[in-house]
Motif scaffolding. Structure first.
Motif, mmCIF file in Angstrom:
data_model
loop_
_atom_site.group_PDB
_atom_site.id
_atom_site.type_symbol
_atom_site.label_atom_id
_atom_site.label_comp_id
_atom_site.label_asym_id
_atom_site.label_seq_id
_atom_site.Cartn_x
_atom_site.Cartn_y
_atom_site.Cartn_z
ATOM 1 N N ARG A 76 0.771 -1.840 0.047
ATOM 2 C CA ARG A 76 0.146 -0.096 -0.046
ATOM 3 C C ARG A 76 0.975 1.566 -0.123
ATOM 4 N NH1 ARG A 76 -2.267 3.704 -0.998
ATOM 5 N NH2 ARG A 76 -3.535 5.028 0.411
ATOM 6 N N TYR A 77 2.119 1.429 1.403
ATOM 7 C CA TYR A 77 2.731 2.271 1.284
ATOM 8 C C TYR A 77 3.081 2.569 -0.495
ATOM 9 C CZ TYR A 77 6.799 5.303 2.398
ATOM 10 O OH TYR A 77 7.709 6.075 2.079
ATOM 11 N N SER A 78 4.071 1.520 -1.330
ATOM 12 C CA SER A 78 4.892 1.867 -2.426
ATOM 13 C C SER A 78 3.874 2.679 -3.337
ATOM 14 C CB SER A 78 5.144 0.569 -3.164
ATOM 15 O OG SER A 78 3.876 -0.323 -2.694
ATOM 16 N N LEU A 79 2.489 2.759 -2.970
ATOM 17 C CA LEU A 79 1.516 3.589 -4.022
ATOM 18 C C LEU A 79 1.321 4.528 -3.629
ATOM 19 C CD1 LEU A 79 -0.378 0.442 -5.253
ATOM 20 C CD2 LEU A 79 1.209 1.570 -6.097
ATOM 21 N N ALA A 80 1.450 5.040 -2.509
ATOM 22 C CA ALA A 80 0.989 6.367 -1.659
ATOM 23 C C ALA A 80 2.185 7.092 -1.729
ATOM 24 C CB ALA A 80 0.701 5.925 0.096
ATOM 25 N N ILE A 81 3.774 6.845 -2.144
ATOM 26 C CA ILE A 81 4.362 7.854 -2.176
ATOM 27 C C ILE A 81 4.779 8.344 -3.524
ATOM 28 C CG2 ILE A 81 5.918 6.618 -0.178
ATOM 29 C CD1 ILE A 81 7.326 5.295 -2.301
ATOM 30 N N THR A 82 5.186 9.856 -3.726
ATOM 31 C CA THR A 82 5.782 9.912 -4.487
ATOM 32 C C THR A 82 7.029 10.001 -4.869
ATOM 33 O OG1 THR A 82 3.473 11.823 -4.558
ATOM 34 C CG2 THR A 82 5.227 11.944 -6.257
ATOM 35 N N PRO A 83 7.922 9.134 -6.186
ATOM 36 C CA PRO A 83 6.918 9.066 -6.986
ATOM 37 C C PRO A 83 6.485 7.485 -6.493
ATOM 38 C CG PRO A 83 9.711 8.213 -8.055
ATOM 39 C CD PRO A 83 9.350 9.589 -6.513
ATOM 40 N N LYS A 84 5.388 6.457 -7.642
ATOM 41 C CA LYS A 84 4.767 5.366 -7.074
ATOM 42 C C LYS A 84 6.184 4.458 -7.882
ATOM 43 C CE LYS A 84 0.248 5.655 -8.468
ATOM 44 N NZ LYS A 84 0.148 7.039 -7.314
ATOM 45 N N ASN A 85 6.354 3.440 -6.585
ATOM 46 C CA ASN A 85 7.630 2.974 -6.729
ATOM 47 C C ASN A 85 7.354 1.655 -6.639
ATOM 48 O OD1 ASN A 85 9.682 1.370 -6.485
ATOM 49 N ND2 ASN A 85 11.114 2.097 -4.310
ATOM 50 N N TRP A 86 7.117 1.205 -8.205
ATOM 51 C CA TRP A 86 6.468 -0.004 -8.918
ATOM 52 C C TRP A 86 6.737 -1.057 -8.291
ATOM 53 C CZ3 TRP A 86 1.832 -0.160 -10.151
ATOM 54 C CH2 TRP A 86 0.502 1.674 -9.953
ATOM 55 N N GLY A 87 8.960 -1.277 -8.169
ATOM 56 C CA GLY A 87 9.590 -2.431 -7.654
ATOM 57 C C GLY A 87 8.852 -2.596 -6.396
#
Length: 123
Positions: A76-87
């Protein structure tokens, strides 16, 4: 960022093909910890996949629960941050998935054992 690190990244960057420059210069690209931390975290996924061969009686519910919960939180956190961290998203999705599968195996085993015990006791 240290001068040595910055200079070494500039030097290496000269050898990166033009087609890979967008990845190289991305805010979560190979020049940052945001790239390398998820890469190394794949080790947890590999270990989790290796544990699929382990008998269900030896699966730790507390360990698998902790891994599953952290996998879900960091996914969830990886999609909430900028930039999104797809890895980071993908590795934590797999960490959560392998852990949840192990939890399912362990609970199923415990229920089967409880059923065997109650059958043996004539209940």
């Amino acid at each position: 960022m240290s001068i040595v690190y910055r200079n070494s990244m500039k030097t290496v960057g000269k050898f990166v093909p033009e087609s890979l420059q967008p990845l190289w210069n991305h805010p979560a690209g190979p020049q940052t910890i945001f790239f390398w931390a998820p890469c190394f975290k794949w080790g947890l996924v590999i270990a989790g996949l290796g544990d699929l061969q382990r008998p269900a009686s030896q699966v730790s519910l507390s360990q698998s629960s902790a891994l599953g919960l952290t996998g879900i939180i960091w996914t969830r956190y990886s999609l909430a941050i900028t930039p999104k961290n797809w890895g980071l998203f993908s590795v934590n999705l797999f960490v959560a998935g392998t852990a949840i599968y192990q939890i399912t195996r362990a609970i199923k085993y415990q229920r089967e054992q409880a059923a065997l015990i109650s059958t043996a006791n004539g209940q």
